[in-house]
Each structure stands twice: as C-alpha cells, then as structure tokens.
Design a protein around this motif. Structure first.
Motif, PDB file in Angstrom:
ATOM      1  N   GLU A   1     102.335  80.316  55.791  1.00  5.71           N
ATOM      2  CA  GLU A   1     101.248  80.984  55.099  1.00  5.71           C
ATOM      3  C   GLU A   1     101.441  82.482  55.102  1.00  5.71           C
ATOM      4  O   GLU A   1     101.102  83.160  54.141  1.00  5.71           O
TER       5      GLU A   1
ATOM      6  N   ASN B   1     103.558  83.680  52.321  1.00  6.58           N
ATOM      7  CA  ASN B   1     102.970  83.634  50.990  1.00  6.58           C
ATOM      8  C   ASN B   1     101.836  84.633  50.814  1.00  6.58           C
ATOM      9  O   ASN B   1     101.079  84.548  49.849  1.00  6.58           O
TER      10      ASN B   1
ATOM     11  N   SER C   1     101.808  86.751  47.540  1.00  4.69           N
ATOM     12  CA  SER C   1     101.459  86.101  46.282  1.00  4.69           C
ATOM     13  C   SER C   1      99.970  85.809  46.172  1.00  4.69           C
ATOM     14  O   SER C   1      99.527  85.334  45.143  1.00  4.69           O
ATOM     15  N   ASN C   2      99.187  86.087  47.206  1.00  6.71           N
ATOM     16  CA  ASN C   2      97.751  85.838  47.175  1.00  6.71           C
ATOM     17  C   ASN C   2      96.998  87.061  47.690  1.00  6.71           C
ATOM     18  O   ASN C   2      96.370  87.010  48.743  1.00  6.71           O
TER      19      ASN C   2
ATOM     20  N   SER D   1      94.334  88.474  46.566  1.00  8.27           N
ATOM     21  CA  SER D   1      92.884  88.382  46.456  1.00  8.27           C
ATOM     22  C   SER D   1      92.283  87.397  47.443  1.00  8.27           C
ATOM     23  O   SER D   1      91.053  87.247  47.479  1.00  8.27           O
ATOM     24  N   ASP D   2      93.112  86.728  48.238  1.00  9.79           N
ATOM     25  CA  ASP D   2      92.622  85.763  49.220  1.00  9.79           C
ATOM     26  C   ASP D   2      92.911  86.173  50.656  1.00  9.79           C
ATOM     27  O   ASP D   2      92.265  85.663  51.574  1.00  9.79           O
ATOM     28  N   HIS D   3      93.870  87.057  50.870  1.00 11.83           N
ATOM     29  CA  HIS D   3      94.275  87.433  52.224  1.00 11.83           C
ATOM     30  C   HIS D   3      94.108  88.935  52.410  1.00 11.83           C
ATOM     31  O   HIS D   3      94.628  89.724  51.612  1.00 11.83           O
TER      32      HIS D   3
ATOM     33  N   ARG E   1      93.206  87.583  40.995  1.00  8.19           N
ATOM     34  CA  ARG E   1      93.240  86.169  41.394  1.00  8.19           C
ATOM     35  C   ARG E   1      93.633  85.289  40.221  1.00  8.19           C
ATOM     36  O   ARG E   1      94.372  84.316  40.380  1.00  8.19           O
TER      37      ARG E   1
ATOM     38  N   THR F   1      97.371  85.594  39.618  1.00  9.39           N
ATOM     39  CA  THR F   1      98.142  84.891  40.648  1.00  9.39           C
ATOM     40  C   THR F   1      98.085  83.390  40.458  1.00  9.39           C
ATOM     41  O   THR F   1      99.102  82.705  40.476  1.00  9.39           O
ATOM     42  N   TYR F   2      96.892  82.850  40.247  1.00  9.97           N
ATOM     43  CA  TYR F   2      96.731  81.405  40.131  1.00  9.97           C
ATOM     44  C   TYR F   2      97.345  80.871  38.840  1.00  9.97           C
ATOM     45  O   TYR F   2      98.022  79.836  38.847  1.00  9.97           O
TER      46      TYR F   2
ATOM     47  N   ASN G   1      87.408  79.210  42.737  1.00  9.45           N
ATOM     48  CA  ASN G   1      87.390  80.035  43.943  1.00  9.45           C
ATOM     49  C   ASN G   1      86.788  81.392  43.591  1.00  9.45           C
ATOM     50  O   ASN G   1      87.481  82.313  43.156  1.00  9.45           O
TER      51      ASN G   1
END
Length: 338
Positions: free
Chosen positions: A51, A54, A57-58, A60-62, A196, A199-200, A261
């Motif tokens: 995790e 990655n 690449s995320n 907006s989540d981390h 986000r 990315t998604y 999300n």
C-alpha cells in the motif's frame, strides 16, 4: 487454527506416521516435507508495504502522498523560482516580510480560507494539470467531451487544441462560485474530487474536457460540503445552454467514476490547502497582507487561550462509559404554581 494452508498441515497423516516409525530417516523427512508446495497467506507487513508503494497513485486518499498538481508544476516552478530569486535581490519583489517591529498577516487560514485567493490557486492547479498532461494518456470520455455535451451554443472547432489560460479557468470557476454562493472550503474539496477522478478513471485533463470535469467536481462538492446544497436546476440558470437531464447524467457518471468515494478526511483537506499555498508562493501569487494591529493581536491571543483551555479540559476529563446503576444526572422537575 483449523486452516490447511500452513506447511505442517499440508503433510498427510500417513507421512507423519512413517516418520515416527523410522527414527533413522527422521533427519531426511523434514527436507522432503519442506519440498512440497505450500500455499501460505501473505503477511500483513507485505500488504502494508504494497500500500505504501501505491501512495503516489492515490493522492486524494492518502495524506502522505504528493498531490498531482504540485508534482506537475515542478518543472515550471523551478524556472519561476530562479526569476523570483533575481527579482528579490534586485529589489523588485512585491512580497512584504515581517520584522521585529512589524508583523504582516493575511486572512487565509486552513479553517477559513480566503475565497478569492483559493479560487486563484485552484485555477492555477487546474492550469498545470492541462498544460503538463501526459501526451499518450487517455483524455476524453464521452460524458466530459464538450463537443458532445456543450456548455454553450457555440463550441469552436479547435475546442480541444488550445490550452486555456489560467485567467480563463479562474473566470469560469469564479462565475460558478459567485452565482451559487459557494465557500472557499468547497473549492478545496472540488480539487480533491477532481484529482480523485483523474486517478480512478485514469484520464487526463485537456482543453476539450476540463470545463465539464470542473463542473462535475463543483456540483458534487457543493452537495457534500454545504448544508444548503445547490440544486442541478440552479446550475442550468447559471449556464443557460445546459439541461437538467445533462446535469443529472454528469453527476451520476462522476459518482460512478469516483466509485462513490466522496469522503474527504481532515488530513487530506489540510494537505491540499497547504500544497495550494506552496503553489501560490512559487508562482508569486500572494494574498494581501495587513500589519498586525493591537486589536487583532488581542483577538488572536483570546482565540489561542480558548483553544488551550479546551485542549487541557479534554485531557483532564476524558469521556468514559457509565453504568446505568451508577448513573446520576440532574432531573428537571416542572414547577407547579397554585
């Protein structure tokens, strides 16, 4: 316990009994057992390391991942920093620095950002997304294609060829925010949803889709963040040439691409706020500052004292669960006037 995926459990009972019956072969049997294929579960540390790999690449989540707009602006920022360094040493810098006698402050904080300044920063981030996009990446989805879903009656032939300027992006966002009376916090959440989505859905912003992507992010952020959400029909009054059905479809597909999300933790919000300030400083985009007056200093001191008292109170009196048997509370009895 009870699983058949471990090495010991994968050996048959007959093989274990034969190993006990022949002591002279007991030194060779473990080697034969280990040679058999085993299906071991992945260790939790391996999953955590995966995790962490990655994170980029995320963003907006981390909270620890770098924002996309700040990464895409690094090339241009290095050149601008050189010019700012030269201008500063030649006395042409417009930034005012604090001294021992005078302190300059602005009204832009993480809890109450300045609306005008935040819109400029967000438009600058979108500008770098479009300018430094991946030339080989996927750019257009039908729902965001301005030719298929025009926001105005006249769409120029080269709508997907020329990159928009930062001031054009800022004017588009400012029109929506001023007409819908949205807040500066909503602009930061809009940028979170925008990155986000990129990315998604694995797409890039380009001249042909940036308006509808920004519109979909603002539409969703206004409904999630503001208590009094703006209806889709209200945006049809701002942009005269779109329909309610188009807005509904845009919102629905935007949510599906986000995988529903829409959660924005405080750590993500704070990261985007401070990265926007870094982007503004690197581009010499300053927020108007004022000298710290006595009245404002007393107000800041009172706010700081109130925060410290609240923090100490929360530490000294933690909330605990109370049994019903030992529960004592004040009961209000209505007075009877005779």
């Amino acid at each position: 316990m009870g699983s058949t995926s471990s090495c010991c459990a994968s050996t048959s009972p007959k093989l274990r009994s034969s190993a006990r019956s022949r002591p002279e072969d007991s030194q060779e049997e473990p080697e034969k057992i280990c040679e058999e294929p085993s299906y071991s579960l992945q260790h939790i540390s391996d999953r955590e390391n995966g995790e962490e790999l990655n994170l980029e690449s995320n963003p907006s989540d981390h909270p620890r991942a770098n924002t996309l707009f700040l990464s895409k602006s690094q090339t241009d920022i290095q050149d601008k920093r050189k010019r700012l360094y030269v201008n500063h040493h030649h006395g042409t810098s417009r930034k005012r620095y604090s001294s021992c006698s005078t302190i300059y402050l602005d009204d832009n904080t993480v809890s109450q950002p300045n609306l005008k300044f935040t819109i400029k920063c967000v438009s600058l981030a979108i500008y770098y997304h479009i300018k430094n996009r991946d030339p080989d990446g996927q750019s257009l989805l039908d729902i965001f294609d301005e030719k298929l879903h025009p926001l105005s009656c006249e769409v120029p032939e080269d709508y997907d060829k020329q990159n928009p300027e930062q001031r054009h992006i800022c004017r588009f966002i400012r029109t929506l925010f001023s007409s819908a009376q949205l807040t500066a916090e909503c602009a930061i959440v809009t940028l979170v949803y925008l990155e986000r989505l990129l990315t998604y859905a694995e797409i890039d912003m380009c001249p042909g889709n940036w308006k509808r992507i920004v519109l979909g992010a603002i539409l969703l952020a206004s409904k999630v963040w503001d208590d009094q959400a703006v209806w889709n029909v209200d945006y049809c009054q701002i942009l005269k040439d779109i329909t309610v059905e188009d807005m509904n479809e845009l919102e629905r597909e935007f949510l599906e691409l986000l995988q529903f999300n829409i959660n924005v933790p405080s750590s993500i919000y704070a990261k985007y706020y401070f990265d926007l300030r870094l982007l503004a400083e690197a581009n010499n985009l300053t927020n108007p500052t004022e000298a710290l007056s006595r009245e404002r200093a007393l107000k800041l001191e009172a706010m700081s004292r109130l925060y410290e008292e609240y923090k100490n109170l929360s530490k000294t009196s933690p909330q605990r669960s109370v049994s019903v048997d030992n529960l004592t509370m004040t009961r209000w009895v209505p007075a009877i006037l005779s």
